[in-house]
Design a protein around this motif. Structure first.
Motif, PDB file in Angstrom:
ATOM      1  N   THR A 228       9.442-142.474 -15.401  1.00 20.45           N
ATOM      2  CA  THR A 228       8.037-143.061 -16.086  1.00 20.45           C
ATOM      3  C   THR A 228       6.976-142.192 -16.250  1.00 20.45           C
ATOM      4  O   THR A 228       7.099-141.070 -15.407  1.00 20.45           O
ATOM      5  N   ARG A 229       6.082-142.490 -17.001  1.00 25.68           N
ATOM      6  CA  ARG A 229       4.951-141.653 -16.979  1.00 25.68           C
ATOM      7  C   ARG A 229       3.501-142.467 -17.443  1.00 25.68           C
ATOM      8  O   ARG A 229       3.628-143.505 -17.983  1.00 25.68           O
ATOM      9  N   PHE A 230       2.331-141.953 -17.043  1.00 24.73           N
ATOM     10  CA  PHE A 230       1.070-142.393 -17.422  1.00 24.73           C
ATOM     11  C   PHE A 230       0.471-141.439 -18.264  1.00 24.73           C
ATOM     12  O   PHE A 230       0.719-139.978 -17.897  1.00 24.73           O
ATOM     13  N   ALA A 231      -0.257-141.589 -19.423  1.00 27.51           N
ATOM     14  CA  ALA A 231      -0.508-140.433 -20.358  1.00 27.51           C
ATOM     15  C   ALA A 231      -1.963-140.665 -21.022  1.00 27.51           C
ATOM     16  O   ALA A 231      -2.094-141.043 -22.101  1.00 27.51           O
ATOM     17  N   PRO A 232      -2.897-140.735 -20.220  1.00 26.41           N
ATOM     18  CA  PRO A 232      -4.338-141.000 -20.717  1.00 26.41           C
ATOM     19  C   PRO A 232      -4.931-139.781 -21.410  1.00 26.41           C
ATOM     20  O   PRO A 232      -4.302-138.583 -21.409  1.00 26.41           O
TER      21      PRO A 232
ATOM     22  N   SER B 299      -0.028-135.103 -34.760  1.00 26.61           N
ATOM     23  CA  SER B 299      -0.817-136.572 -34.514  1.00 26.61           C
ATOM     24  C   SER B 299      -0.267-137.062 -33.481  1.00 26.61           C
ATOM     25  O   SER B 299       0.803-136.571 -32.827  1.00 26.61           O
ATOM     26  N   TYR B 300      -1.036-138.126 -32.961  1.00 28.54           N
ATOM     27  CA  TYR B 300      -0.548-139.056 -31.678  1.00 28.54           C
ATOM     28  C   TYR B 300       0.940-139.255 -31.775  1.00 28.54           C
ATOM     29  O   TYR B 300       1.776-138.992 -30.729  1.00 28.54           O
ATOM     30  N   HIS B 301       1.338-139.877 -32.941  1.00 29.44           N
ATOM     31  CA  HIS B 301       2.722-140.374 -32.940  1.00 29.44           C
ATOM     32  C   HIS B 301       3.753-139.421 -32.792  1.00 29.44           C
ATOM     33  O   HIS B 301       4.771-139.341 -32.317  1.00 29.44           O
TER      34      HIS B 301
ATOM     35  N   ILE C 234       5.861-147.155 -20.463  1.00 26.76           N
ATOM     36  CA  ILE C 234       5.161-148.336 -19.950  1.00 26.76           C
ATOM     37  C   ILE C 234       3.815-148.265 -20.680  1.00 26.76           C
ATOM     38  O   ILE C 234       3.207-147.267 -20.233  1.00 26.76           O
ATOM     39  N   ARG C 235       3.417-149.103 -21.522  1.00 26.55           N
ATOM     40  CA  ARG C 235       2.067-148.915 -22.094  1.00 26.55           C
ATOM     41  C   ARG C 235       1.572-150.264 -22.726  1.00 26.55           C
ATOM     42  O   ARG C 235       2.221-151.274 -22.533  1.00 26.55           O
ATOM     43  N   GLY C 236       0.379-150.371 -23.317  1.00 28.83           N
ATOM     44  CA  GLY C 236      -0.122-151.613 -23.511  1.00 28.83           C
ATOM     45  C   GLY C 236       0.339-152.260 -24.904  1.00 28.83           C
ATOM     46  O   GLY C 236       0.994-151.387 -25.663  1.00 28.83           O
TER      47      GLY C 236
ATOM     48  N   ILE D 270      -1.475-135.442 -19.715  1.00 24.86           N
ATOM     49  CA  ILE D 270      -2.874-135.397 -19.980  1.00 24.86           C
ATOM     50  C   ILE D 270      -2.724-135.360 -21.658  1.00 24.86           C
ATOM     51  O   ILE D 270      -2.506-134.170 -22.113  1.00 24.86           O
ATOM     52  N   ASP D 271      -3.137-136.437 -22.231  1.00 29.35           N
ATOM     53  CA  ASP D 271      -2.870-136.394 -23.751  1.00 29.35           C
ATOM     54  C   ASP D 271      -4.168-135.754 -24.325  1.00 29.35           C
ATOM     55  O   ASP D 271      -5.122-136.673 -24.906  1.00 29.35           O
ATOM     56  N   ASP D 272      -4.421-134.583 -24.122  1.00 28.48           N
ATOM     57  CA  ASP D 272      -5.700-133.961 -24.829  1.00 28.48           C
ATOM     58  C   ASP D 272      -5.468-133.162 -26.154  1.00 28.48           C
ATOM     59  O   ASP D 272      -5.998-132.147 -26.259  1.00 28.48           O
TER      60      ASP D 272
HETATM   61  N1  GLU Z   1      -2.623-141.061 -24.779  1.00 29.08           N
HETATM   62  C1  GLU Z   1      -2.338-142.342 -25.384  1.00 29.08           C
HETATM   63  C2  GLU Z   1      -3.361-143.352 -25.027  1.00 29.08           C
HETATM   64  O1  GLU Z   1      -4.148-143.107 -24.036  1.00 29.08           O
HETATM   65  C3  GLU Z   1      -0.974-142.733 -24.649  1.00 29.08           C
HETATM   66  C4  GLU Z   1       0.006-143.624 -25.377  1.00 29.08           C
HETATM   67  C5  GLU Z   1       1.227-144.083 -25.100  1.00 29.08           C
HETATM   68  O2  GLU Z   1       1.284-144.418 -23.992  1.00 29.08           O
HETATM   69  O3  GLU Z   1       1.954-143.683 -25.784  1.00 29.08           O
HETATM   70  O4  GLU Z   1      -3.232-144.326 -25.820  1.00 29.08           O
END
Ligand code: GLU
Length: 281
Positions: A4-8, A195-197, A213-215, A40-42
């Protein structure tokens, strides 16, 4: 093996909604004896700040969240995104686009009942620049993907598995869904490698992520992301979209809601257990 990952994105302080995502992803990996990654989604270098990145590390450590292996930063992978874009362009469906937001709004068809104006990639693109060749791209152009050329009959379209409580089950990605509810997505903007996608599916695949796992706010985007994965021949993770953590007025939390920042709770003397309880864990 569960990964899994967390990608802020380091564009503001983490708030309770981020804590919920991070804790769910972390706990799931730990319960399965798997791996929990931090990314880190920079991507957007005009908004990313080192101080927010440092705060992410502090907040996660305080919450008791340890990650495995090195942190992946999107800014270290711009060349990889560009190479993937060039390879996708060989399918003949990537085209340069010059339209501003105002152009798109002006060219969009009059609203029809039951047909959304906006999808997970902004206003549904009316297709103005479709016909332009990839090889004719100019500095300042965005790059879009012509869905109308590549979507096929149901037997030639992908699906994804969702385990979140709100949409649990298998979801087919249909041509109709993509054409009417998503529209030609942007794969790269001027000055940004991807792009993000586009970046997120490449990152997840490269990191071997098995469960995203995300919102819940990203559930609709999953149809588009799954389609792009399919076009690139990437295998899909399982998706789990969780409920959103809302403020006392029922509004979803955003980066600017500093009042709900994890740092604020820390400074006010809350414990990590208190934060877990606040998000219902
Ligand atoms: N960096 C994206 C965000 O913070 C990650 C989204 C995702 O989990 O795909 O919304």
């Amino acid at each position: 093996m569960v990964i899994t990952r967390f990608a802020p994105s380091p564009t503001g302080p983490l708030h309770l909604g981020h804590a919920y995502s991070a804790l769910l992803a972390h706990d799931m990996a730990r319960a399965a004896g798997g791996t929990f990654l931090l990314r880190i989604d920079d991507l957007d270098q005009s908004r990313a700040r080192a101080e927010w990145e440092d705060l992410i590390y502090e907040d996660l450590s305080w919450l008791g969240i340890g990650w495995d292996g090195p942190v992946r930063r999107q800014s270290d992978h711009f060349d990889g995104y560009r190479a993937a874009l060039e390879s996708l362009a060989t399918h003949g469906a990537v085209y340069p686009c010059r339209c501003s937001r105002a152009d798109i709004a002006a060219a969009a068809s009059a609203p029809q009942e039951g047909v959304p104006d906006f999808g997970p990639d902004g206003r549904i693109y009316p297709g103005t620049c479709r016909g332009r060749a990839f090889s004719d791209r100019q500095p300042g152009d965005a790059l879009r993907y012509d869905l109308s050329r590549t979507v096929g009959p149901p037997s030639r379209m992908p699906a994804f598995t969702e385990t979140g409580p709100l949409h649990e089950g298998e979801h087919d990605v249909t041509a109709e869904h993509l054409l009417t509810r998503v529209g030609d997505p942007v794969l790269a903007r001027p000055g940004m490698a991807a792009s993000y996608h586009f970046s997120v599916i490449l990152d997840d695949a490269e990191q071997g992520v098995t469960h995203v796992i995300r919102g819940e706010d990203l559930f609709e985007a999953t149809f588009l992301q799954r389609f792009l994965q399919w076009e690139l021949g990437l295998s899909p993770p399982i998706y789990h979209h969780h409920r959103l953590i809302r403020d006392t007025f029922g509004k979803r939390l955003a980066k600017r809601d500093d009042a709900r920042a994890i740092r604020k709770y820390r400074e006010d003397g809350a414990s990590p257990q208190d934060v877990r309880a606040m998000v219902g864990l």
